[in-house]
Design an enzyme around this catalytic site. Structure first.
Site, mmCIF file in Angstrom:
data_model
loop_
_atom_site.group_PDB
_atom_site.id
_atom_site.type_symbol
_atom_site.label_atom_id
_atom_site.label_comp_id
_atom_site.label_asym_id
_atom_site.label_seq_id
_atom_site.Cartn_x
_atom_site.Cartn_y
_atom_site.Cartn_z
ATOM 1 N NE ARG A 63 -2.287 -2.332 2.700
ATOM 2 C CZ ARG A 63 -2.572 -2.703 3.916
ATOM 3 N NH1 ARG A 63 -3.549 -2.128 4.563
ATOM 4 N NH2 ARG A 63 -1.871 -3.656 4.508
ATOM 5 C CD GLU A 100 1.418 -10.736 18.029
ATOM 6 O OE1 GLU A 100 0.913 -10.232 17.012
ATOM 7 O OE2 GLU A 100 0.772 -11.077 19.035
HETATM 8 P P1 AMP Z 1 4.316 -2.283 11.627
HETATM 9 O O1 AMP Z 1 5.565 -2.932 11.096
HETATM 10 O O2 AMP Z 1 3.785 -2.946 12.866
HETATM 11 O O3 AMP Z 1 4.468 -0.788 11.792
HETATM 12 O O4 AMP Z 1 3.179 -2.556 10.558
HETATM 13 C C1 AMP Z 1 3.149 -1.808 9.420
HETATM 14 C C2 AMP Z 1 2.581 -2.553 8.234
HETATM 15 O O5 AMP Z 1 1.454 -3.365 8.571
HETATM 16 C C3 AMP Z 1 2.093 -1.553 7.238
HETATM 17 O O6 AMP Z 1 2.599 -1.932 5.958
HETATM 18 C C4 AMP Z 1 0.592 -1.584 7.313
HETATM 19 O O7 AMP Z 1 0.063 -1.635 6.023
HETATM 20 C C5 AMP Z 1 0.241 -2.837 8.073
HETATM 21 N N1 AMP Z 1 -0.632 -2.590 9.251
HETATM 22 C C6 AMP Z 1 -0.272 -2.732 10.549
HETATM 23 N N2 AMP Z 1 -1.304 -2.503 11.371
HETATM 24 C C7 AMP Z 1 -2.357 -2.179 10.592
HETATM 25 C C8 AMP Z 1 -3.732 -1.817 10.848
HETATM 26 N N3 AMP Z 1 -4.234 -1.741 12.091
HETATM 27 N N4 AMP Z 1 -4.509 -1.549 9.783
HETATM 28 C C9 AMP Z 1 -4.025 -1.618 8.520
HETATM 29 N N5 AMP Z 1 -2.766 -1.962 8.219
HETATM 30 C C10 AMP Z 1 -1.925 -2.255 9.227
#
Ligand code: AMP
Length: 177
Positions: A63, A100
């Site tokens: 995205r 996780e």
């Molecule tokens: P992080 O590495 O935990 O910051 O997760 C980021 C990635 O996961 C991004 O590419 C987001 O598209 C996706 N992501 C994580 N949490 C969400 C959420 N609550 N809603 C939509 N996309 C999420």
């Protein structure tokens, strides 16, 4: 009274409970793409924050590609894809990071980011920051410097900002939850 850009995004994004796993409140940004005028306002807001500061925009699969490439090309700079392992042809350089449960690996073409390039890392949502942090490490491995991170949405309660500060304290999020 007219709405702010944050309010417009907030009213357009959909919250999906327990997707893709129980306990996760998923932010579905795809309704933004149904609205060309709002999408252009979003791109303009990112451009305003990034202009004059970046030599390359890196978008995170998948995205981060959607507004990322438009943002890059409207800034008149190259757009580089950061993808999950195994999707890009060689030559690539890789970075692994913890999830996780288990690990993930992302890759970028090893010739596109040049020594000293000021790089904007762009994605849709900043959650724990693990993905963007791995991208920042990848950019530095290539000799680039993270100039800015930009996201449509930041989930403040997950403290992703803390992981990104060592790379750049220039962080743009259009909506906070
Ligand atoms: P992080 O590495 O935990 O910051 O997760 C980021 C990635 O996961 C991004 O590419 C987001 O598209 C996706 N992501 C994580 N949490 C969400 C959420 N609550 N809603 C939509 N996309 C999420």
């Amino acid at each position: 009274m007219s709405l702010t850009l944050s309010q417009k995004i907030d009213q357009t994004v959909t919250n999906v409970a327990d997707f893709p796993k129980p306990g996760i409140q998923y932010k579905d940004i795809t309704p933004l793409f149904l609205n060309p005028q709002l999408s252009q306002e979003i791109i303009d807001a990112f451009i305003e924050k990034a202009k004059g500061k970046v030599d390359i925009v890196c978008g995170i699969e998948s995205r981060g590609f959607l507004y990322g490439i438009q943002l890059a090309h409207q800034l008149n700079v190259p757009f580089v894809l950061i993808r999950k392992a195994g999707k890009l042809p060689p030559p690539t350089i890789a970075q692994s990071y913890d999830l996780e449960y288990g690990q993930a690996t992302i890759e970028v073409n090893s010739t596109y980011i040049k020594e000293g390039d000021r790089v904007l890392i762009h994605d849709d949502v900043l959650a724990t920051g693990g993905t963007a942090e791995a991208c920042a490490k990848l950019v530095e491995k290539c000799g680039g410097k993270v100039a800015q991170f930009s996201f449509i949405i930041e989930l403040d309660f997950l403290n992703g900002q803390e992981k990104l500060k060592p790379f750049s304290d220039d962080l743009v999020s259009l909506v906070h939850y």
